[in-house]
Design a protein around this motif. Structure first.
Motif, PDB file in Angstrom:
ATOM      1  N   ILE A 113       0.796  -1.087   0.024  1.00  0.00           N
ATOM      2  CA  ILE A 113      -0.114   0.170  -0.010  1.00  0.00           C
ATOM      3  C   ILE A 113       1.010   1.252  -0.073  1.00  0.00           C
ATOM      4  O   ILE A 113       1.689   1.436   0.698  1.00  0.00           O
ATOM      5  CB  ILE A 113      -1.186   0.235   1.305  1.00  0.00           C
ATOM      6  CG1 ILE A 113      -1.727  -1.256   1.089  1.00  0.00           C
ATOM      7  CG2 ILE A 113      -1.761   1.335   1.527  1.00  0.00           C
ATOM      8  CD1 ILE A 113      -2.626  -1.423   2.877  1.00  0.00           C
ATOM      9  N   THR A 114       0.466   2.112  -0.757  1.00  0.00           N
ATOM     10  CA  THR A 114       1.379   3.478  -0.838  1.00  0.00           C
ATOM     11  C   THR A 114       0.751   4.543  -0.558  1.00  0.00           C
ATOM     12  O   THR A 114      -0.481   4.882  -0.908  1.00  0.00           O
ATOM     13  CB  THR A 114       2.197   3.425  -2.196  1.00  0.00           C
ATOM     14  OG1 THR A 114       1.169   3.582  -3.234  1.00  0.00           O
ATOM     15  CG2 THR A 114       3.260   2.407  -2.482  1.00  0.00           C
ATOM     16  N   VAL A 115       1.327   5.708   0.118  1.00  0.00           N
ATOM     17  CA  VAL A 115       0.735   6.964   0.264  1.00  0.00           C
ATOM     18  C   VAL A 115       1.626   7.936  -0.339  1.00  0.00           C
ATOM     19  O   VAL A 115       2.749   7.890   0.369  1.00  0.00           O
ATOM     20  CB  VAL A 115       0.482   6.992   1.863  1.00  0.00           C
ATOM     21  CG1 VAL A 115      -0.071   8.288   2.111  1.00  0.00           C
ATOM     22  CG2 VAL A 115      -0.591   6.000   2.195  1.00  0.00           C
ATOM     23  N   SER A 116       1.218   8.748  -1.110  1.00  0.00           N
ATOM     24  CA  SER A 116       2.514   9.698  -1.690  1.00  0.00           C
ATOM     25  C   SER A 116       1.759  11.175  -1.449  1.00  0.00           C
ATOM     26  O   SER A 116       0.519  11.326  -1.249  1.00  0.00           O
ATOM     27  CB  SER A 116       2.583   9.387  -3.120  1.00  0.00           C
ATOM     28  OG  SER A 116       1.296   9.266  -3.734  1.00  0.00           O
ATOM     29  N   GLY A 117       2.524  12.188  -1.800  1.00  0.00           N
ATOM     30  CA  GLY A 117       2.018  13.473  -1.845  1.00  0.00           C
ATOM     31  C   GLY A 117       3.566  14.294  -1.534  1.00  0.00           C
ATOM     32  O   GLY A 117       4.493  13.732  -0.965  1.00  0.00           O
ATOM     33  N   LEU A 161      -2.849   5.781  -2.350  1.00  0.00           N
ATOM     34  CA  LEU A 161      -3.352   6.821  -1.850  1.00  0.00           C
ATOM     35  C   LEU A 161      -2.578   8.355  -2.008  1.00  0.00           C
ATOM     36  O   LEU A 161      -1.576   8.147  -1.588  1.00  0.00           O
ATOM     37  CB  LEU A 161      -4.151   6.858  -0.257  1.00  0.00           C
ATOM     38  CG  LEU A 161      -4.410   8.277   0.183  1.00  0.00           C
ATOM     39  CD1 LEU A 161      -5.697   8.541  -0.119  1.00  0.00           C
ATOM     40  CD2 LEU A 161      -4.477   7.919   1.737  1.00  0.00           C
ATOM     41  N   GLU A 162      -3.083   9.132  -2.728  1.00  0.00           N
ATOM     42  CA  GLU A 162      -2.356  10.282  -2.991  1.00  0.00           C
ATOM     43  C   GLU A 162      -2.968  11.501  -2.486  1.00  0.00           C
ATOM     44  O   GLU A 162      -4.192  11.865  -2.520  1.00  0.00           O
ATOM     45  CB  GLU A 162      -2.290  10.660  -4.599  1.00  0.00           C
ATOM     46  CG  GLU A 162      -1.443  12.181  -4.846  1.00  0.00           C
ATOM     47  CD  GLU A 162      -1.444  12.324  -6.288  1.00  0.00           C
ATOM     48  OE1 GLU A 162      -0.674  13.190  -6.659  1.00  0.00           O
ATOM     49  OE2 GLU A 162      -1.893  11.514  -7.095  1.00  0.00           O
ATOM     50  N   LEU A 163      -2.135  12.010  -1.322  1.00  0.00           N
ATOM     51  CA  LEU A 163      -2.786  12.965  -0.362  1.00  0.00           C
ATOM     52  C   LEU A 163      -2.987  14.276  -1.119  1.00  0.00           C
ATOM     53  O   LEU A 163      -2.236  14.736  -2.057  1.00  0.00           O
ATOM     54  CB  LEU A 163      -1.896  13.137   1.077  1.00  0.00           C
ATOM     55  CG  LEU A 163      -1.679  12.161   1.854  1.00  0.00           C
ATOM     56  CD1 LEU A 163      -1.151  12.587   3.112  1.00  0.00           C
ATOM     57  CD2 LEU A 163      -3.237  11.546   2.158  1.00  0.00           C
ATOM     58  N   GLU A 164      -4.025  15.123  -0.675  1.00  0.00           N
ATOM     59  CA  GLU A 164      -4.600  16.494  -1.387  1.00  0.00           C
ATOM     60  C   GLU A 164      -4.156  17.342  -0.124  1.00  0.00           C
ATOM     61  O   GLU A 164      -4.625  16.823   1.157  1.00  0.00           O
ATOM     62  CB  GLU A 164      -5.769  16.581  -1.747  1.00  0.00           C
ATOM     63  CG  GLU A 164      -5.822  15.278  -3.128  1.00  0.00           C
ATOM     64  CD  GLU A 164      -5.341  15.815  -4.481  1.00  0.00           C
ATOM     65  OE1 GLU A 164      -4.830  16.925  -4.370  1.00  0.00           O
ATOM     66  OE2 GLU A 164      -5.083  14.843  -5.144  1.00  0.00           O
ATOM     67  N   PRO A 165      -4.010  18.638  -0.426  1.00  0.00           N
ATOM     68  CA  PRO A 165      -4.248  19.886   0.609  1.00  0.00           C
ATOM     69  C   PRO A 165      -5.363  19.774   1.392  1.00  0.00           C
ATOM     70  O   PRO A 165      -6.440  19.200   0.765  1.00  0.00           O
ATOM     71  CB  PRO A 165      -3.932  21.027  -0.088  1.00  0.00           C
ATOM     72  CG  PRO A 165      -3.128  20.559  -1.429  1.00  0.00           C
ATOM     73  CD  PRO A 165      -3.840  19.192  -1.952  1.00  0.00           C
ATOM     74  N   LEU A 166      -5.647  20.082   2.636  1.00  0.00           N
ATOM     75  CA  LEU A 166      -6.504  20.446   3.172  1.00  0.00           C
ATOM     76  C   LEU A 166      -7.628  21.184   2.656  1.00  0.00           C
ATOM     77  O   LEU A 166      -7.000  22.397   1.942  1.00  0.00           O
ATOM     78  CB  LEU A 166      -6.395  20.798   4.505  1.00  0.00           C
ATOM     79  CG  LEU A 166      -5.579  19.822   5.622  1.00  0.00           C
ATOM     80  CD1 LEU A 166      -5.373  20.601   6.915  1.00  0.00           C
ATOM     81  CD2 LEU A 166      -6.344  18.341   5.788  1.00  0.00           C
ATOM     82  N   SER A 167      -9.042  21.088   2.769  1.00  0.00           N
ATOM     83  CA  SER A 167     -10.025  21.875   2.275  1.00  0.00           C
ATOM     84  C   SER A 167      -9.937  23.252   3.314  1.00  0.00           C
ATOM     85  O   SER A 167      -9.231  23.304   4.248  1.00  0.00           O
ATOM     86  CB  SER A 167     -11.274  21.313   2.343  1.00  0.00           C
ATOM     87  OG  SER A 167     -11.723  21.099   3.872  1.00  0.00           O
ATOM     88  N   GLN A 168     -10.482  24.535   2.817  1.00  0.00           N
ATOM     89  CA  GLN A 168     -10.229  25.624   3.653  1.00  0.00           C
ATOM     90  C   GLN A 168     -10.864  25.454   5.062  1.00  0.00           C
ATOM     91  O   GLN A 168     -10.204  25.840   5.933  1.00  0.00           O
ATOM     92  CB  GLN A 168     -10.818  26.794   2.620  1.00  0.00           C
ATOM     93  CG  GLN A 168     -11.044  28.243   3.463  1.00  0.00           C
ATOM     94  CD  GLN A 168      -9.638  28.603   3.649  1.00  0.00           C
ATOM     95  OE1 GLN A 168      -8.468  28.336   3.230  1.00  0.00           O
ATOM     96  NE2 GLN A 168      -9.326  29.812   4.563  1.00  0.00           N
ATOM     97  N   PRO A 169     -12.210  24.822   5.016  1.00  0.00           N
ATOM     98  CA  PRO A 169     -12.580  24.731   6.432  1.00  0.00           C
ATOM     99  C   PRO A 169     -11.852  23.943   7.468  1.00  0.00           C
ATOM    100  O   PRO A 169     -11.797  24.157   8.655  1.00  0.00           O
ATOM    101  CB  PRO A 169     -14.085  24.068   6.047  1.00  0.00           C
ATOM    102  CG  PRO A 169     -14.481  24.555   4.767  1.00  0.00           C
ATOM    103  CD  PRO A 169     -13.040  24.282   4.167  1.00  0.00           C
ATOM    104  N   ASP A 170     -11.348  22.713   6.853  1.00  0.00           N
ATOM    105  CA  ASP A 170     -10.475  21.930   7.706  1.00  0.00           C
ATOM    106  C   ASP A 170      -9.118  22.743   7.970  1.00  0.00           C
ATOM    107  O   ASP A 170      -8.665  22.458   9.037  1.00  0.00           O
ATOM    108  CB  ASP A 170     -10.031  20.560   6.757  1.00  0.00           C
ATOM    109  CG  ASP A 170     -11.088  19.383   6.946  1.00  0.00           C
ATOM    110  OD1 ASP A 170     -12.079  19.720   7.816  1.00  0.00           O
ATOM    111  OD2 ASP A 170     -11.446  18.721   5.996  1.00  0.00           O
ATOM    112  N   ALA A 171      -8.680  23.544   7.090  1.00  0.00           N
ATOM    113  CA  ALA A 171      -7.326  24.190   7.173  1.00  0.00           C
ATOM    114  C   ALA A 171      -7.466  25.381   8.251  1.00  0.00           C
ATOM    115  O   ALA A 171      -6.804  25.305   9.271  1.00  0.00           O
ATOM    116  CB  ALA A 171      -7.008  24.895   5.961  1.00  0.00           C
ATOM    117  N   PHE A 172      -8.674  25.887   8.151  1.00  0.00           N
ATOM    118  CA  PHE A 172      -9.004  26.968   9.273  1.00  0.00           C
ATOM    119  C   PHE A 172      -9.258  26.091  10.662  1.00  0.00           C
ATOM    120  O   PHE A 172      -8.487  26.881  11.744  1.00  0.00           O
ATOM    121  CB  PHE A 172     -10.229  27.776   8.953  1.00  0.00           C
ATOM    122  CG  PHE A 172     -10.547  28.685   9.789  1.00  0.00           C
ATOM    123  CD1 PHE A 172      -9.547  30.006   9.779  1.00  0.00           C
ATOM    124  CD2 PHE A 172     -11.259  28.872  10.666  1.00  0.00           C
ATOM    125  CE1 PHE A 172     -10.008  31.077  10.434  1.00  0.00           C
ATOM    126  CE2 PHE A 172     -11.573  29.886  11.431  1.00  0.00           C
ATOM    127  CZ  PHE A 172     -10.920  31.049  11.441  1.00  0.00           C
TER     128      PHE A 172
END
Length: 649
Positions: free
Chosen positions: A197-201, A326-337
């Motif tokens: 299993i790979t997790v990248s980003g 699984l390729e990680l994406e940046p957090l959404s604005q609500p989660d980031a805040f």
């Protein structure tokens, strides 16, 4: 053989920040000398026969005043003005003077007390005076007043007091729940064969944080489990030894010593211990596919086992099938805040952002582009100051930094610049250790004290102050907690690799530390102050002269002889720290006894069996770490030193 090299681009804002700290150490040492009654008495006595010693204390005090004034001038410089090459060059000259003063003051305090080289000490002080006069002349001759104008937006520093958020708990992890459920499902999927299993980003997205959370929750369900950090610098045998220890290997006899096993033997031992066991193995921070191919035959045939790999590289992510990637994406604005508020307002109920800060807080979070490392770093930095004007200043500085750097690096630059003087050297010192190295709390505290980075404050000992500095760096996300002890204290910590790149670049620019591979060590500038290498090969054919060297951190020396070590010890009269943990060295040269300034000797897990009698001559030795060595008897004078007790491994 592998080393870590100090080489990255550095940005000008560091010059003023670190330079102030270099001066601070020199001024602190002068203050200690001027306040030492024994030194005062000896100087008074010696001045009766050595005329030029009579005014020595006055001259030293004048040097202190000059350095303080230079420090004040440099502190006023804003980051914009430091793009001026003339200003930068002058700051470099001040740095050189500060380093020279530190050396002379160490020599002064020792030789005066030993009643040695009285005239030479006076000559050294006169030499420093001339250097300071030259620096002042250079400023007056080449720098215009407009180049030294104070920066009106210089940020206030308000170090948080003794109050830190708890170590990261599940509730503090934001925006990972869906990915955690996905990964957990893959661990228990129907595939009976071993599955990768790979997790990248990109760096800073929280790959290791996510996988660590899953691993800690689920490892109990796998009879064998191991977390192995790989990084860019690795050797196959080292990785296999780590894996063998993690799955519970215990040495039964000297003939079965793990350090005597080659790659074939190690793989065979791992296969035997994992036979018929379902296992969970994490390979964290993998940069090349070759890593997996070199070690996978030790565990890839295990039924129902899972190998979890984190990586920044797309080709490494290709080790798994597309359905297990699984390729990680940046957090959404609500989660980031939400994540930002949890760090910036950790001590407020429900981590609510005050109304007057909401607009600027959203603007700051937007600049982080959803990268968790950037968000928690700047949130931690702002947590101790809740003023709108300070937050606006921070935002404006961030916009300036973003024009020169990527999002994470820009924020880390600000966070470094925001550190108080007594934290900067502690932070940079951590760059001396290899990538992903687990630094122990006790060792860091002792090393920082030995280096003179911390002093007693009120009723707190230097050790207590150093522990406070460690906690502050953790709070600011400049260091990460690896594990805690049974009392809830930090046991070991490490640097995120992006943070370490920052520390390395500053250390190189400020000539705070340097490292070279084996073949180019001889080409190092002879005024290097701290030398760091990993698995350096000691060879009698290579000789180096490093007269200003104060620190050697060389973990895992591959030694066929004490040639390089003898060369360093005989030429580096100001050496303060000698750390040779996990090295193959078998003896300590007798010349070590001449190092009047040596305060820390680290020989943990080396092959040294005895210490030379000359070690009794070290007047300033504070720590002698001989844990897990074959040393059975100490020279009499060393028996009162702080010597960590032996342990089982």
């Amino acid at each position: 053989m592998s080393f870590f090299i100090l080489s990255c681009n550095t940005h000008y804002l560091f010059c003023s920040a670190q330079m102030a700290e270099a001066i601070l150490i020199a001024v602190t040492k002068i203050g200690s000398i001027l306040g030492d009654e024994a030194i005062k008495a000896i100087i008074a006595k010696l001045s009766e026969k050595v005329t030029n010693l009579k005014e020595l204390p006055v001259k030293v005090e004048q040097i202190r005043k000059h350095l303080n004034m230079m420090s004040n001038v440099i502190r006023q410089l804003g980051t914009v003005y430091l793009t001026d090459e003339l200003v930068k060059s002058w700051i470099g000259e001040v740095r050189n003077v500060a380093y020279h003063v530190e050396d002379v003051m160490d020599k002064y305090s020792y030789h005066v007390l030993e009643l040695k080289e009285e005239g030479e000490i006076a000559d050294d002080v006169v030499g420093v005076e001339k250097e300071i006069q030259l620096v002042v002349q250079l400023k007056d001759q080449w720098l215009q007043p407009s180049q030294l104008v104070a920066n009106p937006t210089e940020m206030e520093r308000q170090q948080s007091q003794d109050s830190f958020p708890e170590f990261v708990q599940d509730d503090d992890l934001v925006g990972i729940e869906n990915n955690r459920i996905l990964l957990t499902g893959w661990l228990y999927s129907e595939e009976s064969e071993s599955t990768v299993i790979t997790v990248s980003g990109m760096g800073g997205l929280g790959k290791s944080t996510l996988v660590s959370n899953v691993y800690e929750r689920e490892k109990i369900n796998f009879p064998a489990h191991a977390w192995i950090t790989v990084s860019q610098i690795y050797t196959v045998d080292t990785l296999l030894r780590k894996l063998l220890w993690k799955i519970g290997y215990i040495e039964q006899s000297s003939s079965a010593r793990i350090d005597k096993m080659d790659v074939h033997d190690l793989k065979k031992e791992i296969q035997q211990r994992l036979e018929n066991k379902k296992c969970l193995i994490v390979l964290d921070d993998v940069w090349e596919q070759e890593v997996y191919f070199q070690i996978h035959d030790a565990f890839h045939n295990l039924q129902g086992s899972r190998i979890l790999i984190t990586t920044r590289k797309d080709h490494v992510a290709g080790l798994s099938s597309t359905t297990r990637h699984l390729e990680l994406e940046p957090l959404s604005q609500p989660d980031a805040f939400d994540l930002f508020c949890r760090r910036a307002f950790y001590n407020k109920k429900d981590h609510m952002c005050p109304k007057e800060l909401e607009t600027i807080a959203n603007s700051i979070v937007e600049r982080c582009h959803g990268l968790p490392l950037a968000i928690v770093t700047i949130g931690s930095m702002l947590s101790s100051r809740q003023r709108l004007d300070i937050w606006k200043q921070t935002y404006n500085q961030l916009r300036s930094e973003l024009s020169k750097n990527g999002h994470v690096r820009a924020i880390l630059n600000l966070s470094y610049h925001d550190l108080s003087d007594d934290l900067r050297n502690c932070f940079l010192y951590c760059s001396l250790f290899p990538e992903d190295y687990h630094m122990s709390r006790d060792s860091l505290v002792r090393l920082w004290v030995a280096e003179g980075f911390v002093q007693s404050k009120e009723k707190n000992t230097p050790e207590m102050v150093a522990e406070g500095n460690l906690m502050e760096l953790i709070h600011r996300n400049m260091l990460e907690v690896v594990d805690i002890d049974e009392l809830g204290r930090v046991n070991t910590c490490k640097m995120h690799d992006i943070v370490r790149e920052l520390a390395i670049s500053v250390a190189k620019e400020e000539r705070f530390a340097s490292a070279n591979d084996y073949g180019t060590m001889v080409q190092m500038p002879n005024d290097v102050r701290r030398l760091s290498s990993y698995e350096w090969k000691d060879d009698t054919a290579l000789r180096v002269k490093l007269p200003r060297l104060r620190t050697v951190v060389s973990l895992g020396v591959i030694s066929s002889s004490p040639g390089m070590l003898s060369s360093i010890l005989s030429e580096s009269n100001y050496l303060t720290v000698l750390e040779l943990q996990d090295s193959e060295v078998t003896e300590v040269p007798a010349s070590i006894g001449s190092l009047f300034n040596l305060r820390y000797i680290g020989l943990r897990r080396t092959k040294v069996k005895s210490l030379p009698e000359s070690i009794e001559n070290l007047p300033n030795l504070q720590t002698l770490d001989i844990k897990q060595t074959k040393i059975e008897k100490l020279p009499l004078a060393c028996q009162g030193q702080e010597t960590p007790a032996p342990s089982s491994r």
